[in-house]
Design an enzyme around this catalytic site. Structure first.
Site, mmCIF file in Angstrom:
data_model
loop_
_atom_site.group_PDB
_atom_site.id
_atom_site.type_symbol
_atom_site.label_atom_id
_atom_site.label_comp_id
_atom_site.label_asym_id
_atom_site.label_seq_id
_atom_site.Cartn_x
_atom_site.Cartn_y
_atom_site.Cartn_z
ATOM 1 N N ARG A 70 37.372 33.066 48.259
ATOM 2 C CA ARG A 70 36.046 32.460 48.341
ATOM 3 C C ARG A 70 35.492 32.656 49.750
ATOM 4 O O ARG A 70 36.252 32.627 50.740
ATOM 5 C CB ARG A 70 36.117 30.958 48.055
ATOM 6 C CG ARG A 70 36.257 30.605 46.585
ATOM 7 C CD ARG A 70 34.998 30.925 45.779
ATOM 8 N NE ARG A 70 35.096 30.582 44.377
ATOM 9 C CZ ARG A 70 35.475 31.414 43.402
ATOM 10 N NH1 ARG A 70 35.808 32.659 43.681
ATOM 11 N NH2 ARG A 70 35.501 31.016 42.150
ATOM 12 N N HIS A 90 31.755 40.588 44.789
ATOM 13 C CA HIS A 90 32.491 39.618 43.953
ATOM 14 C C HIS A 90 32.911 40.269 42.622
ATOM 15 O O HIS A 90 32.610 39.759 41.539
ATOM 16 C CB HIS A 90 31.658 38.354 43.713
ATOM 17 C CG HIS A 90 32.490 37.163 43.306
ATOM 18 N ND1 HIS A 90 32.239 35.887 43.703
ATOM 19 C CD2 HIS A 90 33.595 37.066 42.508
ATOM 20 C CE1 HIS A 90 33.118 35.053 43.179
ATOM 21 N NE2 HIS A 90 33.961 35.757 42.438
#
Ligand code: NDP
Ligand code: OXD
Length: 309
Positions: free
Chosen positions: A224, A272
């Protein structure tokens, strides 16, 4: 029985086909247009619902996440206090292991250097070490970290991992807890982050951690954006403590146009995509959890909200 499907990132049709193949009578209501009466919804299958949204379903019994990371979900104070399961899917696990192997090899075989040298018009000949001479450290040895560790081991790398509890993965040196973090870091020439984002791990990729790595280490963050202090990364790349970084996740996705990461010659950004789940391989586990929720059995891959993952 009705399932709420809520995601602005995942197309519903592949999910509908895969879920109905496992549970033909499943009533799938797609947010926002096909929800109908909120009181009909028993289980929610979601990725990044708008804050407050899940509090609108009075008969909800469980929340199933379309993603492995549930940090955004549990940050919502209005999230109903119901069993919450994260996504565990063989395709997600194996695509993450691929991404980590690819990224580690790119640094290990100096492709990051060759890309820079090519742009500068330089023919720079550097031979890599043997994989056995390269130590890769993985922060987080859960579902994804353990699979990445095994993939790297199969490739000959020297692999160590850090987790909260001690692990026994054949061939992987296990370090655990805050007390063993520095020992873990001191040999990690390529550091991979696969931790969940929690109060304990937020900002863990910072100047102090970089200083504990061997000089010139590489960083791969596929967990993250909140794990990384970007300013500390930029400083460490500037002063040579780190030589390169591969980043798949960012505090804001996509990062603002003004972010220095976009044009940084030592940073590779990916959008991502490190891993992705496949409805075909994940549907069985999702339906198993729907059935468990309906019969009041504990969910598989249940999140411990106190721990944050
Ligand atoms: P798991 O819950 O299976 O594993 C988490 C690991 O982190 C465990 O080994 C756990 O230790 C360890 N851990 C957690 N907190 C700490 C801590 N404070 N100190 C030390 N170790 C800690 O998660 P997954 O492997 O499934 O996923 C990891 C993360 O990857 C997700 O949370 C998500 O953020 C990210 N992700 C990114 C994707 C992408 O495409 N970029 C896709 C999917 C996930 P222990 O085993 O002892 O509990
Ligand atoms: C994630 C996912 O958690 O894509 O990032 O599943």
């Amino acid at each position: 029985m009705a399932l709420l499907f809520l995601s602005e990132a995942d197309p519903v049709e592949p999910w509908r086909a895969a879920l109905l193949a496992e549970m033909p009578d499943l009533d799938i209501r797609v947010w926002p247009d096909q929800v109908g009466d909120p009181g009909d919804i028993d289980v929610a299958f979601v990725w990044k619902p708008p804050p407050g949204e899940l509090a609108r379903y009075p008969n909800l019994r469980a929340i199933l996440s379309l993603g492995a990371g549930i940090d955004a979900l549990i940050q919502d104070d209005t999230l109903p206090d119901l069993p919450l399961a994260r996504m565990v899917d063989p395709s997600m696990t194996s695509t993450m292991a691929d991404y980590i192997l690819l990224s580690v090899l790119r640094h290990h075989r100096h492709f990051d250097l060759f890309e820079r040298e090519q742009r500068a018009g330089r023919w720079t000949f550097v031979l890599p070490k043997r994989p056995e001479e390269r130590t890769v450290g993985i922060l987080g040895l859960g579902e994804l970290g353990a699979a990445a560790a095994t993939r790297l081991l199969d490739h000959g790398f020297n692999v160590r991992g850090w987790s909260r509890s001690k692990k026994t993965i054949k061939g992987v040196q296990s370090f655990h807890g805050q007390g063993q973090l520095d020992n873990f870091l001191e040999a990690a020439e390529i550091l991979v982050c696969l931790l969940p984002l929690t109060a304990d791990t937020e900002g863990i990729l910072n100047a102090a951690l970089f200083a504990a790595l061997p000089k010139g280490a590489c960083l791969i963050n596929a967990a993250r954006g909140g794990h990384l202090k970007e300013i500390d990364l930029l400083d460490a790349l500037e002063n040579g403590q780190l030589s390169a970084a591969t980043l798949d996740v960012f505090e804001t996705e996509p990062p603002p146009a003004t972010s220095p990461l976009w044009l940084h010659e030592r940073v590779l950004m990916t959008p991502h995509v490190a891993s992705y789940c496949s409805p075909q391989t994940a549907a069985k586990g999702v339906v198993e959890n729907i059935k468990r929720a309906l019969s009041g059995k504990p969910l598989r891959n249940l999140v411990d909200r106190n721990r944050g993952y």
